[in-house]
Design an enzyme around this catalytic site. Sequence first.
Site, PDB file in Angstrom:
ATOM      1  N   CYS A   8       2.417   3.132  17.661  1.00  0.00           N
ATOM      2  CA  CYS A   8       1.934   3.043  16.414  1.00  0.00           C
ATOM      3  C   CYS A   8       3.310   3.088  15.385  1.00  0.00           C
ATOM      4  O   CYS A   8       3.626   2.414  14.761  1.00  0.00           O
ATOM      5  CB  CYS A   8       0.810   4.066  15.924  1.00  0.00           C
ATOM      6  SG  CYS A   8       0.748   4.278  14.117  1.00  0.00           S
ATOM      7  N   HIS A  19      -0.660  -8.070   2.923  1.00  0.00           N
ATOM      8  CA  HIS A  19      -0.484  -8.580   4.270  1.00  0.00           C
ATOM      9  C   HIS A  19      -1.229  -8.285   5.244  1.00  0.00           C
ATOM     10  O   HIS A  19      -1.380  -8.543   6.596  1.00  0.00           O
ATOM     11  CB  HIS A  19       1.030  -8.168   4.637  1.00  0.00           C
ATOM     12  CG  HIS A  19       1.031  -6.492   5.197  1.00  0.00           C
ATOM     13  ND1 HIS A  19       1.380  -6.354   6.550  1.00  0.00           N
ATOM     14  CD2 HIS A  19       1.583  -5.830   4.211  1.00  0.00           C
ATOM     15  CE1 HIS A  19       1.463  -5.253   6.482  1.00  0.00           C
ATOM     16  NE2 HIS A  19       1.623  -4.622   5.238  1.00  0.00           N
ATOM     17  N   ALA A  74       0.831  -1.360  -0.069  1.00  0.00           N
ATOM     18  CA  ALA A  74       0.162  -0.130  -0.078  1.00  0.00           C
ATOM     19  C   ALA A  74       1.022   1.020  -0.044  1.00  0.00           C
ATOM     20  O   ALA A  74       0.528   2.178  -0.701  1.00  0.00           O
ATOM     21  CB  ALA A  74      -1.007   0.237   1.186  1.00  0.00           C
TER      22      ALA A  74
HETATM   23  C1  PLP Z   1      -0.693  -1.051   6.612  1.00  0.00           C
HETATM   24  C2  PLP Z   1      -1.017   0.271   5.968  1.00  0.00           C
HETATM   25  C3  PLP Z   1      -0.396   0.924   4.987  1.00  0.00           C
HETATM   26  C4  PLP Z   1       1.089   0.479   4.478  1.00  0.00           C
HETATM   27  O1  PLP Z   1       1.008  -0.666   3.870  1.00  0.00           O
HETATM   28  P1  PLP Z   1       2.232  -1.451   3.406  1.00  0.00           P
HETATM   29  O2  PLP Z   1       1.677  -2.607   2.237  1.00  0.00           O
HETATM   30  O3  PLP Z   1       2.625  -2.067   4.637  1.00  0.00           O
HETATM   31  O4  PLP Z   1       2.907  -0.762   2.649  1.00  0.00           O
HETATM   32  C5  PLP Z   1      -1.068   2.121   4.435  1.00  0.00           C
HETATM   33  N1  PLP Z   1      -2.128   2.383   5.010  1.00  0.00           N
HETATM   34  C6  PLP Z   1      -2.871   1.937   6.101  1.00  0.00           C
HETATM   35  C7  PLP Z   1      -4.209   2.271   6.391  1.00  0.00           C
HETATM   36  C8  PLP Z   1      -2.127   0.690   6.566  1.00  0.00           C
HETATM   37  O5  PLP Z   1      -2.963  -0.096   7.618  1.00  0.00           O
END
Ligand code: PLP
Length: 392
Positions: free
Chosen positions: A328, A203, A73
């Site tokens: 966090c 994940h 993400a």
């Molecule tokens: C975990 C998370 C991300 C980051 O995701 P990754 O795949 O670890 O880069 C971004 N936004 C939110 C709301 C998340 O919970």
Amino acid sequence: MKLPIYLDNHATTMVDPRVVEVMIPYLSEQYGNAASNHHEFGWKAGAAVELARNRVAHLIGARNDEIVFTSGATESINLAFKGIAEGHHSKGEHIVTVATEHKAVLDTCKTLEKHGFKVTHLGVDHHGIVSLDDIKRVLTERTILVSVMLANNEIGTIAPLAQIGALCRSRDVLFHSDASQAVGKIPVDVVDLNVDLLSFTGHKMYGPKGIGALYVRASGPRMNLIPQMDGGGHERGLRSGTLNVPAIVGFGKAAELADAELNDDASRTAALRDMLVEGITSSLDDVAVNGHPTERLPHNANIRFRHVKGDILMMDMKDIAVSSGSACSSASPEPSHVLTAIGLSREDVLSSIRFGLGRFTTKEEIGYTIQRVVEVVKSARTQMLHHQFANS
Ligand SMILES: *Cc1c(COP(=O)(O)O)cnc(C)c1O
């Protein structure tokens, strides 16, 4: 029951064993490059990627050609923001987002600000919801992007995306959402939600780490998304780099499982979450739930325990994996910006604990957790009283 108990499913989730199983061949004998289109090794890898893309697309109501695989993400969000900023800067330099977003959004915005973009960070109400009127008020002729997360990773609050998206569309502004916490947990449909871009990740939905996707709407108003990774032109030129076939296959399986099991998972975790909240609040005074009472993720409970520090509670119950209002981004133990944004005092922020249930959470584990939390909070409060008497 095995200890420690994992109740930190907003940080990451266990990889479903059924996901691991389908990945294994692609880590060994099926090692072809999905871009090799002139022999069988490549064809097999390519077919596996397209099947996964189909499943991921189906989970969010998208078309196959609207899914761009990324490393997660964070990368999807970077691509969405920087790609739109670069592609639309002739229209304007204004971006709108919300104070309670994930660092992946907030820090990407900081970088864009260094490059001359103007970012408006809207506040939220005490439940964590941004007001539609506030968004309406700050949109200008020069606004190119609005980004609002679908579900918050700390308090689980779910935003009214469909309305925000409709507003953006009526004002000809592109709309992105970070749906990392929502996809695979609650129904997500990109058409119903009126989003143009949507970021999510494997994940957080029982898939592997290091794989995610950006949904990029194919039809409708003009969108000029400039790639941020140059190279061999993979993913229709939007994200070059040899595809991570095993991870994509796992992500696809996770999406297929979520499609089939999301409703059952949601009602089961919601019942366990309610049991947890009820068990804790009925046995302890001065506790309250942070976030929205109903518009929240089914597996989230963020609870504040007056007069005790969340970090101390966590130290006293190492057999339960949770997160506190300060841990966090654990590298820098600052009070959570999300809990601060919903109006909690510093003391209340630091006395908050996030419980994240998941597909593999059992009733037995929740029973044990209630008992431990009540015990640990009571003991911490008693100790604190002794200190106060000793010092007075
Ligand atoms: C975990 C998370 C991300 C980051 O995701 P990754 O795949 O670890 O880069 C971004 N936004 C939110 C709301 C998340 O919970």
